[in-house]
Design a protein around this motif. Structure first.
Motif, PDB file in Angstrom:
ATOM      1  N   UNK A  85       7.229  -3.036  -7.358  1.00  0.00           N
ATOM      2  CA  UNK A  85       7.130  -1.686  -7.896  1.00  0.00           C
ATOM      3  C   UNK A  85       7.273  -1.826  -9.404  1.00  0.00           C
ATOM      4  N   UNK A  86       6.308  -1.321 -10.177  1.00  0.00           N
ATOM      5  CA  UNK A  86       6.358  -1.492 -11.630  1.00  0.00           C
ATOM      6  C   UNK A  86       7.561  -0.787 -12.259  1.00  0.00           C
ATOM      7  N   UNK A  87       8.200   0.089 -11.510  1.00  0.00           N
ATOM      8  CA  UNK A  87       9.398   0.764 -12.019  1.00  0.00           C
ATOM      9  C   UNK A  87      10.567  -0.208 -12.164  1.00  0.00           C
ATOM     10  N   UNK A  88      10.500  -1.330 -11.449  1.00  0.00           N
ATOM     11  CA  UNK A  88      11.652  -2.245 -11.445  1.00  0.00           C
ATOM     12  C   UNK A  88      11.260  -3.713 -11.577  1.00  0.00           C
ATOM     13  N   UNK A  89      10.191  -3.987 -12.315  1.00  0.00           N
ATOM     14  CA  UNK A  89       9.820  -5.378 -12.560  1.00  0.00           C
ATOM     15  C   UNK A  89       9.491  -5.544 -14.042  1.00  0.00           C
ATOM     16  N   UNK A  90       9.136  -6.760 -14.421  1.00  0.00           N
ATOM     17  CA  UNK A  90       8.845  -7.023 -15.831  1.00  0.00           C
ATOM     18  C   UNK A  90       7.530  -7.764 -15.977  1.00  0.00           C
ATOM     19  N   UNK A  91       7.117  -7.909 -17.213  1.00  0.00           N
ATOM     20  CA  UNK A  91       5.892  -8.645 -17.513  1.00  0.00           C
ATOM     21  C   UNK A  91       6.001 -10.094 -17.044  1.00  0.00           C
ATOM     22  N   UNK A  92       7.217 -10.636 -17.032  1.00  0.00           N
ATOM     23  CA  UNK A  92       7.408 -12.008 -16.546  1.00  0.00           C
ATOM     24  C   UNK A  92       6.936 -12.137 -15.102  1.00  0.00           C
ATOM     25  N   UNK A  93       7.156 -11.098 -14.309  1.00  0.00           N
ATOM     26  CA  UNK A  93       6.706 -11.122 -12.917  1.00  0.00           C
ATOM     27  C   UNK A  93       5.183 -11.231 -12.843  1.00  0.00           C
ATOM     28  N   UNK A  94       4.479 -10.537 -13.717  1.00  0.00           N
ATOM     29  CA  UNK A  94       3.014 -10.616 -13.749  1.00  0.00           C
ATOM     30  C   UNK A  94       2.544 -12.025 -14.089  1.00  0.00           C
ATOM     31  N   UNK A  95       3.243 -12.663 -15.005  1.00  0.00           N
ATOM     32  CA  UNK A  95       2.827 -13.983 -15.488  1.00  0.00           C
ATOM     33  C   UNK A  95       2.903 -15.065 -14.420  1.00  0.00           C
ATOM     34  N   UNK A  96       3.707 -14.864 -13.398  1.00  0.00           N
ATOM     35  CA  UNK A  96       3.947 -15.879 -12.369  1.00  0.00           C
ATOM     36  C   UNK A  96       2.797 -16.025 -11.372  1.00  0.00           C
ATOM     37  N   UNK A  97       1.858 -15.094 -11.380  1.00  0.00           N
ATOM     38  CA  UNK A  97       0.823 -15.057 -10.345  1.00  0.00           C
ATOM     39  C   UNK A  97      -0.569 -15.260 -10.930  1.00  0.00           C
ATOM     40  N   UNK A  98      -1.411 -15.920 -10.144  1.00  0.00           N
ATOM     41  CA  UNK A  98      -2.802 -16.139 -10.539  1.00  0.00           C
ATOM     42  C   UNK A  98      -3.676 -14.935 -10.158  1.00  0.00           C
ATOM     43  N   UNK A  99      -3.326 -14.290  -9.024  1.00  0.00           N
ATOM     44  CA  UNK A  99      -4.086 -13.141  -8.539  1.00  0.00           C
ATOM     45  C   UNK A  99      -3.210 -11.898  -8.633  1.00  0.00           C
ATOM     46  N   UNK A 100      -3.706 -10.891  -9.338  1.00  0.00           N
ATOM     47  CA  UNK A 100      -2.952  -9.652  -9.525  1.00  0.00           C
ATOM     48  C   UNK A 100      -3.714  -8.484  -8.912  1.00  0.00           C
ATOM     49  N   UNK A 101      -3.043  -7.748  -8.047  1.00  0.00           N
ATOM     50  CA  UNK A 101      -3.604  -6.538  -7.464  1.00  0.00           C
ATOM     51  C   UNK A 101      -2.792  -5.391  -8.072  1.00  0.00           C
ATOM     52  N   UNK A 102      -3.433  -4.555  -8.868  1.00  0.00           N
ATOM     53  CA  UNK A 102      -2.733  -3.511  -9.616  1.00  0.00           C
ATOM     54  C   UNK A 102      -3.131  -2.140  -9.098  1.00  0.00           C
ATOM     55  N   UNK A 103      -2.129  -1.335  -8.710  1.00  0.00           N
ATOM     56  CA  UNK A 103      -2.417  -0.032  -8.120  1.00  0.00           C
ATOM     57  C   UNK A 103      -1.614   1.094  -8.721  1.00  0.00           C
ATOM     58  N   UNK A 104      -2.269   2.227  -8.900  1.00  0.00           N
ATOM     59  CA  UNK A 104      -1.623   3.408  -9.465  1.00  0.00           C
ATOM     60  C   UNK A 104      -2.219   4.674  -8.867  1.00  0.00           C
ATOM     61  N   UNK A 105      -1.455   5.714  -8.927  1.00  0.00           N
ATOM     62  CA  UNK A 105      -2.012   7.026  -8.609  1.00  0.00           C
ATOM     63  C   UNK A 105      -2.420   7.671  -9.936  1.00  0.00           C
ATOM     64  N   UNK A 106      -3.159   8.760  -9.835  1.00  0.00           N
ATOM     65  CA  UNK A 106      -3.567   9.516 -11.012  1.00  0.00           C
ATOM     66  C   UNK A 106      -2.837  10.846 -10.972  1.00  0.00           C
TER      67      UNK A 106
END
Length: 165
Positions: A32-53
């Protein structure tokens, strides 16, 4: 550790439910992006990013705060897929614009963006997330087309799976 992670922001729970389904099908980690950091993004090769509008085309609140961290990430060589929830009936002129906001931040960062979806079968008037008859990612309208959600997720996951590294 998985090579794939789903990062989502959700206010009502719809996007979280979709994120959990995608993560399960891809055997991916989930944040949940409310409780993670950019470091978490850096650890993965494949990123699935989801949001509501929200409102008239705005990013979900947690993403609004997190997007600046995404701007600072080196995304060269990463594979990124987007998904988003929107309401094509109540907000037909800004349907899934939230994923367009994320797309605009990552499109020139050296990553490979996968998972575009044909707009056919969706009921809306306009979307910043539509380019040449395709959404930049999976669009889900849980409010008005929830009978199509599982089928759309399954088809999208299958199309994305083969492009992940």
């Amino acid at each position: 550790m998985s090579n794939t992670a789903v990062f989502f922001g959700s206010s009502t729970g719809n996007t979280e439910t979709v994120a959990k389904s995608i993560a399960e099908k891809l055997e991916a980690d989930i944040f949940n992006v409310a409780s993670c950091s950019a470091d978490d993004l850096s650890k993965y090769q494949n990123l699935i990013l989801g949001t509501s509008t929200w409102g008239f085309g705005d990013l979900q609140d947690d993403w609004d705060a997190f997007i600046s961290e995404v701007e600072g990430i080196d995304m060269n060589g990463k594979v990124v897929a987007l998904f988003g929830c929107g309401d094509g009936e109540s907000y037909p002129d800004t349907f899934v614009d939230g994923i367009a906001k994320i797309y605009d931040v990552i499109k020139d960062k050296g990553c490979k963006i996968v998972g575009k979806v044909d707009v056919k079968g969706y009921d809306y008037d306009a979307s910043e997330a539509e380019i040449d008859g395709e959404f930049v990612g999976l669009a889900i309208d849980e409010d008005n087309q929830n009978d199509l959600t599982d089928e759309r997720i399954d088809a999208w996951v299958e199309s994305v799976k083969s492009q992940l590294v």
